[in-house]
Design a protein around this motif. Structure first.
Motif, PDB file in Angstrom:
ATOM      1  N   ARG A   5       0.812  -1.217   0.000  1.00  0.00           N
ATOM      2  CA  ARG A   5       0.000   0.000   0.000  1.00  0.00           C
ATOM      3  C   ARG A   5       0.845   1.266   0.000  1.00  0.00           C
ATOM      4  N   THR A   6       2.140   1.152   0.231  1.00  0.00           N
ATOM      5  CA  THR A   6       3.030   2.312   0.226  1.00  0.00           C
ATOM      6  C   THR A   6       3.826   2.340  -1.063  1.00  0.00           C
ATOM      7  N   ILE A   7       3.965   3.537  -1.650  1.00  0.00           N
ATOM      8  CA  ILE A   7       4.865   3.716  -2.776  1.00  0.00           C
ATOM      9  C   ILE A   7       5.818   4.872  -2.479  1.00  0.00           C
ATOM     10  N   ALA A   8       6.995   4.783  -3.084  1.00  0.00           N
ATOM     11  CA  ALA A   8       7.935   5.896  -3.104  1.00  0.00           C
ATOM     12  C   ALA A   8       7.727   6.650  -4.409  1.00  0.00           C
ATOM     13  N   VAL A   9       7.703   7.983  -4.320  1.00  0.00           N
ATOM     14  CA  VAL A   9       7.400   8.825  -5.476  1.00  0.00           C
ATOM     15  C   VAL A   9       8.401   9.967  -5.555  1.00  0.00           C
ATOM     16  N   ASP A  10       8.274  10.745  -6.608  1.00  0.00           N
ATOM     17  CA  ASP A  10       9.029  11.984  -6.743  1.00  0.00           C
ATOM     18  C   ASP A  10       8.172  13.110  -6.160  1.00  0.00           C
ATOM     19  N   PRO A  11       8.551  13.649  -4.995  1.00  0.00           N
ATOM     20  CA  PRO A  11       7.697  14.661  -4.350  1.00  0.00           C
ATOM     21  C   PRO A  11       7.619  15.976  -5.117  1.00  0.00           C
ATOM     22  N   ALA A  12       8.444  16.140  -6.159  1.00  0.00           N
ATOM     23  CA  ALA A  12       8.312  17.319  -7.009  1.00  0.00           C
ATOM     24  C   ALA A  12       7.015  17.283  -7.804  1.00  0.00           C
ATOM     25  N   HIS A  13       6.426  16.084  -7.953  1.00  0.00           N
ATOM     26  CA  HIS A  13       5.217  15.937  -8.759  1.00  0.00           C
ATOM     27  C   HIS A  13       4.054  15.306  -8.005  1.00  0.00           C
ATOM     28  N   VAL A  14       4.342  14.565  -6.948  1.00  0.00           N
ATOM     29  CA  VAL A  14       3.302  13.884  -6.174  1.00  0.00           C
ATOM     30  C   VAL A  14       3.448  14.279  -4.709  1.00  0.00           C
ATOM     31  N   PRO A  15       2.433  14.881  -4.098  1.00  0.00           N
ATOM     32  CA  PRO A  15       2.554  15.279  -2.695  1.00  0.00           C
ATOM     33  C   PRO A  15       2.718  14.061  -1.787  1.00  0.00           C
ATOM     34  N   GLN A  50       4.086   7.579   0.503  1.00  0.00           N
ATOM     35  CA  GLN A  50       4.654   7.827   1.832  1.00  0.00           C
ATOM     36  C   GLN A  50       6.180   7.821   1.848  1.00  0.00           C
ATOM     37  N   ASP A  51       6.805   7.677   0.687  1.00  0.00           N
ATOM     38  CA  ASP A  51       8.253   7.529   0.688  1.00  0.00           C
ATOM     39  C   ASP A  51       8.837   8.160  -0.574  1.00  0.00           C
ATOM     40  N   THR A  52      10.150   8.310  -0.576  1.00  0.00           N
ATOM     41  CA  THR A  52      10.876   8.828  -1.729  1.00  0.00           C
ATOM     42  C   THR A  52      12.084   7.935  -1.981  1.00  0.00           C
ATOM     43  N   GLY A  53      12.786   8.179  -3.065  1.00  0.00           N
ATOM     44  CA  GLY A  53      14.006   7.434  -3.378  1.00  0.00           C
ATOM     45  C   GLY A  53      14.844   8.218  -4.360  1.00  0.00           C
ATOM     46  N   SER A  54      16.155   8.067  -4.248  1.00  0.00           N
ATOM     47  CA  SER A  54      17.046   8.863  -5.096  1.00  0.00           C
ATOM     48  C   SER A  54      16.876   8.542  -6.573  1.00  0.00           C
ATOM     49  N   ALA A  55      16.412   7.310  -6.894  1.00  0.00           N
ATOM     50  CA  ALA A  55      16.231   6.928  -8.294  1.00  0.00           C
ATOM     51  C   ALA A  55      14.807   7.167  -8.780  1.00  0.00           C
ATOM     52  N   ILE A  56      13.944   7.679  -7.913  1.00  0.00           N
ATOM     53  CA  ILE A  56      12.538   7.870  -8.268  1.00  0.00           C
ATOM     54  C   ILE A  56      12.347   9.313  -8.718  1.00  0.00           C
ATOM     55  N   LYS A  57      12.412   9.521 -10.023  1.00  0.00           N
ATOM     56  CA  LYS A  57      12.323  10.854 -10.590  1.00  0.00           C
ATOM     57  C   LYS A  57      11.295  10.876 -11.721  1.00  0.00           C
ATOM     58  N   GLY A  58      10.420  11.874 -11.696  1.00  0.00           N
ATOM     59  CA  GLY A  58       9.422  12.041 -12.743  1.00  0.00           C
ATOM     60  C   GLY A  58       8.020  11.784 -12.231  1.00  0.00           C
ATOM     61  N   PRO A  59       7.016  12.309 -12.933  1.00  0.00           N
ATOM     62  CA  PRO A  59       5.632  12.204 -12.470  1.00  0.00           C
ATOM     63  C   PRO A  59       5.012  10.824 -12.651  1.00  0.00           C
ATOM     64  N   GLN A  60       5.612   9.984 -13.495  1.00  0.00           N
ATOM     65  CA  GLN A  60       5.073   8.643 -13.723  1.00  0.00           C
ATOM     66  C   GLN A  60       6.081   7.569 -13.283  1.00  0.00           C
ATOM     67  N   ARG A  61       6.643   7.771 -12.114  1.00  0.00           N
ATOM     68  CA  ARG A  61       7.674   6.861 -11.584  1.00  0.00           C
ATOM     69  C   ARG A  61       7.313   6.524 -10.151  1.00  0.00           C
TER      70      ARG A  61
END
Length: 350
Positions: free
Chosen positions: A265-275, A297-308
């Motif tokens: 239920r948790t995903i890491a996203v790019d917070p520049a595009h997803v709150p 609920q999370d982020t990652g250094s390789a997670i960049k872009g609105p559809q990632r």
């Protein structure tokens, strides 16, 4: 409609949508509002499970609209109605295809004292590394004396390869011989850039790109101890840890919102595009398709872009195998408060 729901609808209508991030005005980013009827298998999801995860982190979200919805979510509304009544799905896109990968929390075997089996230290961060922009390399830390005899060891583990991948994940659990489990989390790094050892194996001609996975790399390093040790040194980045005793072992590791994350239920996203904290509808294609409402609920250094997005699979080897196999296309839509969603429209008059 209950009186409480009417009151929330009225309050949301009077609230400002809240400030949008600078990236929301990027001319290369589109925001298209769609309807829940356009989400395949939306009606078949477990909306109550998604709502329970949303409630975990929504108190930390910014914006009066988010806070009003969070307060309502905590009163126990009918889950599917809650999402459909107060949100709209927004497709945030930049023209690139969506990519879903997976991550997990590794569990290593270790001990609080070194012995013949447990020989590889999990280090806390030394003050000089914290003070420096760039400190010693991985090779210098592992082979030199800079860390020794200073009491910086949190634990010792039995496998240097698993320790290397623990550093890539940034957090994990260590199971002690008596069955006790301690959790460690990211404390900082030595400041050197990360270099992929998988890419290096491809460059050397050992494997083709499509053959490389975490398990393939682990097996190669173990079959080739000397060359394998040298391969690990190809990545100069080194991660230091801290003990996380405030999170019970049965709960997930802390994510970017400093709350436990939830498998599936948790995903890491790019917070520049997803709150961070927002509900996100996932349509993962490929083997084992996924149609599910998850929470960012999370982020990652390789997670960049609105559809990632990176999907959290849980703890341990099986979770790691499932996460490691995932690399699929699809689509993701962010559920935004209604007024905020329409304020984001790229073409509001079409």
């Amino acid at each position: 409609m209950t009186g409480a729901l009417r009151a929330v609808l009225l309050s949301l209508a009077l609230l400002p949508a809240g400030p949008l991030a600078a990236s929301d005005f990027d001319r290369d980013i589109r925001h298209d509002v769609t309807d829940f009827s356009d989400l395949p298998r939306w009606a078949h999801d477990d909306h109550a499970a998604a709502l329970a995860v949303f409630v975990e982190t929504c108190p930390d979200m910014r914006g009066a609209d988010w806070q009003s919805l969070c307060a309502l979510a905590q009163t126990g509304p009918e889950p599917r109605t809650f999402f459909e009544l107060f949100f709209r799905p927004v497709l945030v896109s930049d023209g690139s295809r969506a990519l879903f990968t997976g991550y997990f929390e590794p569990e290593l075997s270790g001990a609080l004292r070194p012995d013949a089996r447990y020989r590889y230290p999990v280090y806390g961060m030394p003050p000089e590394a914290r003070a420096a922009d760039v400190w010693l390399t991985r090779r210098e830390i592992v082979t030199g004396d800079a860390m020794r005899g200073r009491g910086l060891e949190i634990a010792w583990v039995d496998d240097p390869v698993e320790l290397f991948f623990l550093q890539i994940q940034g957090s994990g659990r260590i199971r002690l011989p008596d069955g006790q489990v301690i959790r460690v989390g990211y404390a900082g790094s030595n400041g050197h850039p990360y270099r992929s050892i998988g890419v290096e194996l491809v460059r050397r001609g050992v494997y083709d790109a499509h053959q490389v996975s975490a398990q393939v790399i682990k097996n190669w390093v173990r079959r080739n101890p000397a060359d394998g040790r040298d391969l690990l040194f190809h990545n100069p980045s080194y991660v230091f840890f801290r003990r996380i005793d405030e999170v019970p072992p049965e709960r997930g590791p802390l994510g970017a919102m400093n709350r436990s994350v939830t498998p599936g239920r948790t995903i890491a996203v790019d917070p520049a595009h997803v709150p961070l904290g927002a509900p996100v509808w996932i349509e993962k294609e490929g083997h084992g398709p996924i149609h599910r409402l998850m929470i960012a609920q999370d982020t990652g250094s390789a997670i960049k872009g609105p559809q990632r997005a990176d999907i959290f699979f849980g703890t341990g080897d099986e979770a790691g195998r499932r996460a490691g196999r995932l690399r699929d296309p699809g689509r993701m839509l962010v559920l935004m408060p209604i007024q905020r969603a329409y304020a984001m429209l790229t073409d509001p008059f079409k």
